[in-house]
Scaffold this active site. Structure first.
Site, PDB file in Angstrom:
ATOM      1  N   SER A  22      66.510  27.696  18.042  1.00 33.07           N
ATOM      2  CA  SER A  22      67.180  26.736  17.156  1.00 33.07           C
ATOM      3  C   SER A  22      66.242  26.375  16.012  1.00 33.07           C
ATOM      4  O   SER A  22      65.012  26.396  16.173  1.00 33.07           O
ATOM      5  CB  SER A  22      67.549  25.461  17.930  1.00 33.07           C
ATOM      6  OG  SER A  22      67.966  24.427  17.056  1.00 33.07           O
ATOM      7  N   TYR A  29      64.882  18.384  23.073  1.00 28.11           N
ATOM      8  CA  TYR A  29      65.561  19.612  22.671  1.00 28.11           C
ATOM      9  C   TYR A  29      64.671  20.413  21.729  1.00 28.11           C
ATOM     10  O   TYR A  29      64.494  21.627  21.904  1.00 28.11           O
ATOM     11  CB  TYR A  29      66.890  19.283  22.004  1.00 28.11           C
ATOM     12  CG  TYR A  29      67.713  20.500  21.639  1.00 28.11           C
ATOM     13  CD1 TYR A  29      68.467  21.156  22.612  1.00 28.11           C
ATOM     14  CD2 TYR A  29      67.756  20.989  20.336  1.00 28.11           C
ATOM     15  CE1 TYR A  29      69.236  22.266  22.290  1.00 28.11           C
ATOM     16  CE2 TYR A  29      68.522  22.097  20.003  1.00 28.11           C
ATOM     17  CZ  TYR A  29      69.254  22.736  20.986  1.00 28.11           C
ATOM     18  OH  TYR A  29      70.008  23.836  20.667  1.00 28.11           O
TER      19      TYR A  29
END
Length: 258
Positions: free
Chosen positions: A148, A161
């Site tokens: 990501s 995250y």
């Protein structure tokens, strides 16, 4: 010879988080390139529905499914017991399964942030280790990790995250160097906002959507198929001299910031 570099005929791929969104799109892309694909996801009903749909779309390829939660260490082992029992080998592993829970750093319970690490990072590490004996039997094979942009810069995903994705990118680099001599290439992709079920809540806020679009030079949200295309390229013989790379699929976001 040229066309075969852009095909995956005769190859077997395993895709995690494959029942919906980016994972489903990756599976479809690989099937379209001639691979046989094994799907893994935790929602058994959705997984079977996806398997049936893809089997109908790509009747020339084998589509198999195994319900499992990659956050569970025992189930991770069961996935590869299943793969080995099938006896078809493995040339491609796509570690796509991921999850998130957005909170301020001080608001996470220990179990919450640890669960993110199990799903997003530890599963990829352990599944790659389980896959290695199968992948290394071939002259050339590939692992692709779905990271990501949050592992490359700050975005509003919550610290855990971003930590898991940054570590996943580093794992990609380490394995690429360690396993190159065994013929195993390891790469990653780093998506920005992609139109999936997981992003639908955030993107439903028109003000937030406007902010995202404003910081995306291409001026739109990405589609799962656009991530899948990048993943597929990294699996193809055409990318045979590419390893240790992380390709941003972000509409230019990382060149702009947020």
């Amino acid at each position: 010879m040229t066309s075969s570099r852009w095909r995956l005929d005769g190859q077997v791929a395993l895709v995690t988080g494959a029942s919906v969104g980016i994972g489903r799109a990756i599976a479809a892309e690989l099937l379209g390139l001639g691979a046989d694909v094994m799907l893994v996801a935790r929602d058994e009903a959705q997984l079977e529905a996806t398997r049936a749909e893809l089997e109908e779309m790509f009747p020339q390829s084998q589509v198999r499914a195994f319900p499992a939660d990659v956050a569970d260490a025992e189930q991770r082992r069961e996935i590869f017991d299943w793969v080995e029992d099938l006896g078809n080998g493995l040339q491609v592993l796509v570690n796509n399964a991921g999850t998130n829970l957005r909170r301020a750093t001080m608001d996470y319970a220990d179990a919450e942030w640890r669960a993110l690490f199990e799903t997003n990072l530890f599963s990829a590490f352990e599944l790659s280790r389980f896959a290695f004996p199968l992948l290394s039997q071939h002259a050339s094979s590939s692992i692709v990790n779905v990271g990501s942009v949050s592992g490359l810069t700050h975005v509003r995903t919550g610290a855990p995250y971003g930590m898991t994705k940054a570590a996943l990118h580093q794992l990609t680099k380490n394995l690429a160097c360690e396993w190159a001599e065994d013929g195993v290439r390891v790469n990653a992709v780093a998506p920005w906002y992609i139109r999936t079920r997981r992003t639908s809540t955030s993107l439903a806020d028109p003000d937030y959507l406007d902010e995202v679009i404003d910081r995306t030079p291409m001026g739109r949200i990405g589609e799962p198929e656009e991530v899948a295309s990048a993943v597929a390229f990294l699996c193809l013989p055409a990318s045979s001299y590419v390893t240790g790379e992380c390709i941003a699929v972000d509409g230019g976001f990382l060149r702009y910031g947020f």
